[in-house]
Design a protein around this motif. Sequence first.
Motif, short mmCIF file in Angstrom:
data_model
loop_
_atom_site.label_atom_id
_atom_site.label_comp_id
_atom_site.label_asym_id
_atom_site.label_seq_id
_atom_site.Cartn_x
_atom_site.Cartn_y
_atom_site.Cartn_z
N GLU A 54 8.50 50.76 7.87
CA GLU A 54 9.05 51.55 8.98
C GLU A 54 8.94 50.72 10.26
N ALA A 57 23.48 68.82 12.25
CA ALA A 57 22.26 69.03 11.45
C ALA A 57 22.52 70.09 10.38
N GLN A 87 22.29 62.30 12.11
CA GLN A 87 22.40 61.19 13.06
C GLN A 87 23.21 60.05 12.47
N ASP A 112 16.62 53.26 5.35
CA ASP A 112 17.72 53.45 6.30
C ASP A 112 18.57 52.20 6.46
N GLY A 133 22.05 67.92 7.52
CA GLY A 133 20.59 67.85 7.45
C GLY A 133 20.07 66.59 8.09
N GLU A 134 19.17 65.91 7.37
CA GLU A 134 18.54 64.71 7.94
C GLU A 134 19.53 63.57 8.16
N ALA A 135 20.69 63.66 7.49
CA ALA A 135 21.68 62.57 7.62
C ALA A 135 22.60 62.79 8.83
#
Length: 314
Positions: free
Chosen positions: A106, A266, A274, A178, A270-272
């Motif tokens: 990360e 969102a 952005q 990512d 969902g988390e995707a």
Amino acid sequence: MKPHISSNLHAQSERKQLAPKLMFFGDPHGELESVITAIERCRPEAIVLLGDIQARQLLHVELESILNLTEVWFIHGNHDTDSDADYDNLWGSKLADRNLHGRIVEIAGFKVAGLGGIFRSKIWDPRRPVEEAAFPSSDAMRRTMKREDQWRDGISRKHRSSIFPDDYQHLLRSGPADILVTHEAPAAHPHGWQALDELAETLGVQLVVHGHHHQNIDYLAEGLMTAAAPFRAFGVDMGSHLAWPLVLPEGAGSESLSQDLLDLAAQAFGEAAQAWLNRPHELLDGQTPAAFAAKGGLEKVRRMLIAIQHGGVV
Ligand SMILES: [Fe+2]
């Protein structure tokens, strides 16, 4: 078409006073001055060198002036094993543990996967099944070698920049991520590899950045990939860099998007969310939804998101 990778980046960054989160630098081949200059100017949270670094002295010494300005990460390239000096200035550096090869770390809020080195058919041609590889791992290769043929009690220096099936498969199982950084190019490049597309898709990355070919390539802008592709891909030239997230037109940063739009994205993704907002879309003339909305197209993007979530005509 030449991508807008680096030439206008500096000016945009300075104008917006917006430090990029990540910057990726193409094969330095010993020329680290342009890397240092760009970091001093742009102040990214972190950088990734895309291989063929060939620092002329230990890498941490070479980059000493910017180590307190940014976090330095890298993958190695084929030329980083050309000579003992190339090898030692990288793997003997205090930054040696910043090699992303074969793992996911990360960095600046992104999970970044790395695959350094190149495919060499004497080890493994990834167009062939893994079972046909000459050696599954560097350790397996070392065990077949006479001691006098070894280099520093291991495989030859050259093959320390070869990609072994075990490296690839381990990374394949380590997702999600990512971003994928590689020295070799994905399949859209004339000398690219389908195995890297499969890796990118399995990891679920939104971005692939590679070096090695000394070309700035925005695969989408050059028509080599479509906006429907599962990830965005860039090649970065020697002496150039790519900033991520892409620097958007004035006022088009996601911070300027309405909360309403972010909420809708969102709900749809969902988390995707952005990632969708920052990925060029063919229904938006190839612009990202974020940029399109910020330039007056908010209603169209809103309608798209509602249609995606509830069904209907976009
Ligand atoms: Fe290379």
